[in-house]
Design an enzyme around this catalytic site. Structure first.
Site, PDB file in Angstrom:
ATOM      1  N   HIS A   1      17.476 -13.718-116.888  1.00 26.50           N
ATOM      2  CA  HIS A   1      17.654 -14.740-115.851  1.00 26.50           C
ATOM      3  C   HIS A   1      18.836 -15.652-116.173  1.00 26.50           C
ATOM      4  O   HIS A   1      19.646 -15.964-115.293  1.00 26.50           O
ATOM      5  CB  HIS A   1      16.372 -15.552-115.722  1.00 26.50           C
TER       6      HIS A   1
ATOM      7  N   ARG B   1      22.066 -13.751-115.497  1.00 24.45           N
ATOM      8  CA  ARG B   1      22.303 -13.395-114.101  1.00 24.45           C
ATOM      9  C   ARG B   1      22.774 -14.583-113.274  1.00 24.45           C
ATOM     10  O   ARG B   1      23.669 -14.456-112.432  1.00 24.45           O
ATOM     11  CB  ARG B   1      21.016 -12.803-113.520  1.00 24.45           C
TER      12      ARG B   1
ATOM     13  N   ASN C   1      18.879 -28.680-123.754  1.00 27.91           N
ATOM     14  CA  ASN C   1      17.416 -28.729-123.778  1.00 27.91           C
ATOM     15  C   ASN C   1      16.904 -29.953-123.016  1.00 27.91           C
ATOM     16  O   ASN C   1      15.911 -29.870-122.276  1.00 27.91           O
ATOM     17  CB  ASN C   1      16.949 -28.751-125.228  1.00 27.91           C
TER      18      ASN C   1
ATOM     19  N   TYR D   1      14.511 -29.703-119.445  1.00 27.65           N
ATOM     20  CA  TYR D   1      13.119 -30.108-119.427  1.00 27.65           C
ATOM     21  C   TYR D   1      12.904 -31.516-118.885  1.00 27.65           C
ATOM     22  O   TYR D   1      11.786 -32.035-118.952  1.00 27.65           O
ATOM     23  CB  TYR D   1      12.525 -29.988-120.830  1.00 27.65           C
TER      24      TYR D   1
ATOM     25  N   ARG E   1       8.549 -20.462-126.642  1.00 26.33           N
ATOM     26  CA  ARG E   1       8.546 -21.378-125.509  1.00 26.33           C
ATOM     27  C   ARG E   1       7.144 -21.938-125.376  1.00 26.33           C
ATOM     28  O   ARG E   1       6.161 -21.305-125.771  1.00 26.33           O
ATOM     29  CB  ARG E   1       8.964 -20.664-124.218  1.00 26.33           C
TER      30      ARG E   1
ATOM     31  N   GLY F   1      15.225 -20.713-119.886  1.00 22.29           N
ATOM     32  CA  GLY F   1      15.585 -20.920-121.286  1.00 22.29           C
ATOM     33  C   GLY F   1      15.365 -19.652-122.075  1.00 22.29           C
ATOM     34  O   GLY F   1      14.510 -18.822-121.731  1.00 22.29           O
TER      35      GLY F   1
ATOM     36  N   LEU G   1      16.158 -19.894-127.892  1.00 21.39           N
ATOM     37  CA  LEU G   1      17.011 -19.803-129.080  1.00 21.39           C
ATOM     38  C   LEU G   1      17.687 -21.118-129.433  1.00 21.39           C
ATOM     39  O   LEU G   1      18.074 -21.314-130.588  1.00 21.39           O
ATOM     40  CB  LEU G   1      18.097 -18.738-128.864  1.00 21.39           C
ATOM     41  N   GLY G   2      17.865 -22.000-128.454  1.00 20.28           N
ATOM     42  CA  GLY G   2      18.667 -23.197-128.690  1.00 20.28           C
ATOM     43  C   GLY G   2      18.177 -24.044-129.838  1.00 20.28           C
ATOM     44  O   GLY G   2      18.938 -24.433-130.733  1.00 20.28           O
TER      45      GLY G   2
END
Length: 556
Positions: A314, A317, A431, A435, A479, A496, A499-500
């Site tokens: 996602h 894309r 991040n 959120y 997650r 998300g 990995l961040g």
């Protein structure tokens, strides 16, 4: 104790079932070995059939090409009339080496049969031996009617090879011939090169191998054995060839070589397998306990990787679709004003930055798994670097209707690598924007801390992180459960890759620092990064205090 006692029978049943499965697997493996060998043999036969066809075609093509080159001076040019004078056979003699030449000096001869009057002209032995000349006359006469000659190119000179048989004058000889034609393809003469039959086939195989890069390794590994010779002699007792081709009376055959058998590495086992089953049972019993513990972890890992694949798909894309859309808009001239063109270009740059950040995170995690990451810290002024990152992140924040405010002491400095610290800040800002609610204010602050350290934090106005998840969210691919539940129920979930924050923790640890999450003063989450202090004299700033008059405030 009671719980352990209840679990013991279950564990015993599990071990017994595992042993039974292992025994059945060992028995079934015996049958599978035979099936695998049969499959390998079929695959090898199929390969040899294809390789053999290519090999015999290569030798046949080499024979045709050599015959065409050798006979072209006399038989190659098409006669302009059936009554043209014919070139003498001596024009076929060539000083250069050719596979058609006989190794024995003086054994190669040249001949011409005039089909208009049946006369034969020959050099060498046929010119001196009437019996050999008569055999050569009959042989060249017959090749015109058997229709076995072939041309190297459509409409080219038909060529072929015929072998002498029996104890007669043609024994041990082969004739490479070419048909000279007049208009309307009428044959008027046959030219031939008389050579040694035994040396002709191997010479043509060697010539094909030297000219074909794919054929040489197959022959060198003995996967195939090639023969070229009389189509009516030899190999009566041998196995059937895997492929064959003909050039007149020359038959090229490919056989499975000894190297093909060596390539079949699947072998049947032998001997009793009770010892093997005993060892397998012991190992199975020893590993069963570990397997039970690992099963839960493996299931979690599968789920995490599935979530990661879905999320990354996602994440890739969306920016790619934006880049493609606005790139086509610019390329096709659909933008109606400079403002629209500038907006399209800004969108492309913004989405490209998102892609770059994601790629950097994925690459960092891959390097971390190989323990290939490293940093080169320097003393950095924190305020300019944070301001630069915030300004670059501003378009991404604006796309999410968020605002980034920076408030840092102007003299704050850290020991860090600039590129790594940029990646840490970008991941924390990304991040926070992901959120937090639309219209939120993301705040970036910092202060001196105890033990010669500097703290940098990023506050958002989102739902925060539950205390039980505050350590787990820094692991790769993780997650929060609330996001997975929303996704599984078809509700909108925050995108998300998971990995961040893992990259943030790894980069901070490489600098000798630490990172954690806590509640923000105004609600939401505060992510705190603690790094070694830069070049600030001791006592100039008290531990944990920030000079109120030295704040560099900026808005992005």
């Amino acid at each position: 104790m009671k719980t352990a006692a209840l679990r013991a029978p279950q564990l015993m049943l599990l071990l017994l079932a595992t042993l039974a499965v292992a025994a059945l697997a060992a028995i079934e493996a015996e049958g599978d070995v035979g099936a695998h060998r049969a499959t390998a043999e079929r695959a090898m036969r199929d390969y040899l059939a294809v390789a053999g066809r290519d090999a015999v075609d290569a030798v046949a093509d080499a024979a045709t090409a050599e015959a065409t080159v050798a006979l072209a001076p006399a038989a190659g040019p098409r006669a302009s009339s059936p009554y043209d004078l014919l070139p003498p056979p001596e024009v076929l003699a060539r000083p250069t080496a050719t596979p058609l030449a006989c190794p024995t000096d003086g054994a190669t001869a040249f001949a011409r049969l005039d089909l208009r009057d049946g006369t034969l002209a020959a050099t060498g032995a046929p010119g001196r031996d009437s019996t050999l000349a008569r055999w050569l006359h009959d042989t060249l006469t017959a090749v015109v009617t058997n229709g076995e000659a072939r041309a190297a190119t459509p409409g080219g000179m038909p060529v072929g090879i015929v072998f002498g048989r029996g104890p007669g004058p043609g024994a041990g000889r082969a004739v490479v011939y070419g048909v000279k034609r007049a208009p309307f393809d009428a044959p008027i003469a046959v030219y031939g090169v008389v050579t040694c039959a035994a040396a002709l086939g191997p010479a043509l195989v060697a010539r094909a191998a030297s000219a074909n890069a794919a054929l040489a390794p197959t022959l060198a590994d003995s996967l195939l054995v090639l023969t070229a010779g009389d189509d009516g002699v030899g190999h009566e007792d041998a196995a059937a060839p895997v492929a064959r081709a003909r050039v007149g009376g020359l038959e090229v055959r490919a056989w499975a070589g000894p190297g093909a058998q060596r390539r079949l590495v699947v072998r049947r086992g032998s001997g009793p397998r009770l010892a093997l089953l005993g060892v397998l049972a012991a190992v199975t019993a020893s590993l069963a306990f570990l397997a039970l513990a690992q099963l839960g972890r493996e299931q979690d890992l599968v789920r995490l990787r599935a979530d990661f694949t879905s999320s990354v798909s996602h994440e890739l894309r969306t920016p790619l679709a934006q880049i493609l859309l606005y790139g086509e808009t610019l390329a096709l001239g659909r933008a109606r004003s400079d403002g629209e063109r500038r907006a399209a270009a800004e969108t492309i740059v913004r989405e490209a930055r998102r892609l770059m950040q994601m790629v950097e995170n994925v690459l960092h995690v891959a390097r971390a798994e190989r323990r290939a990451n490293g940093v080169s810290p320097n003393t950095l002024a924190l305020a300019p670097l944070v301001g630069e990152v915030a300004a670059g992140f501003a378009p991404l924040a604006a796309a999410a209707s968020a605002t980034v405010l920076v408030a840092l002491p102007g003299a704050l400095s850290v020991r860090a690598e600039a590129g790594a610290l940029r990646q840490v800040l970008l991941n924390l800002l990304d991040n926070a924007v992901r959120y937090g609610p639309p219209g939120q204010v993301v705040r970036v602050g910092g202060a001196y801390a105890a033990r010669g350290a500097v703290r940098l934090w990023v506050d958002d106005q989102g739902p925060g992180v539950p205390p039980r998840d505050r350590e787990r969210i820094f692991a790769p691919f993780v997650r929060l459960a609330r996001d997975r539940v929303a996704r599984d129920h078809g509700e909108a979930s925050r995108p998300g890759s998971g990995l961040g924050l893992a990259v943030v923790r790894d980069l901070v640890a490489l600098h000798g620092g630490r990172v954690w999450v806590e509640d923000a003063p105004g609600g939401g989450a505060r992510f705190v990064v603690e790094l070694p202090n830069g070049d600030v004299p001791d006592g100039e700033v008290p531990d944990g205090e920030v000079p109120n008059g030295d704040l560099a405030r900026g808005r992005a």
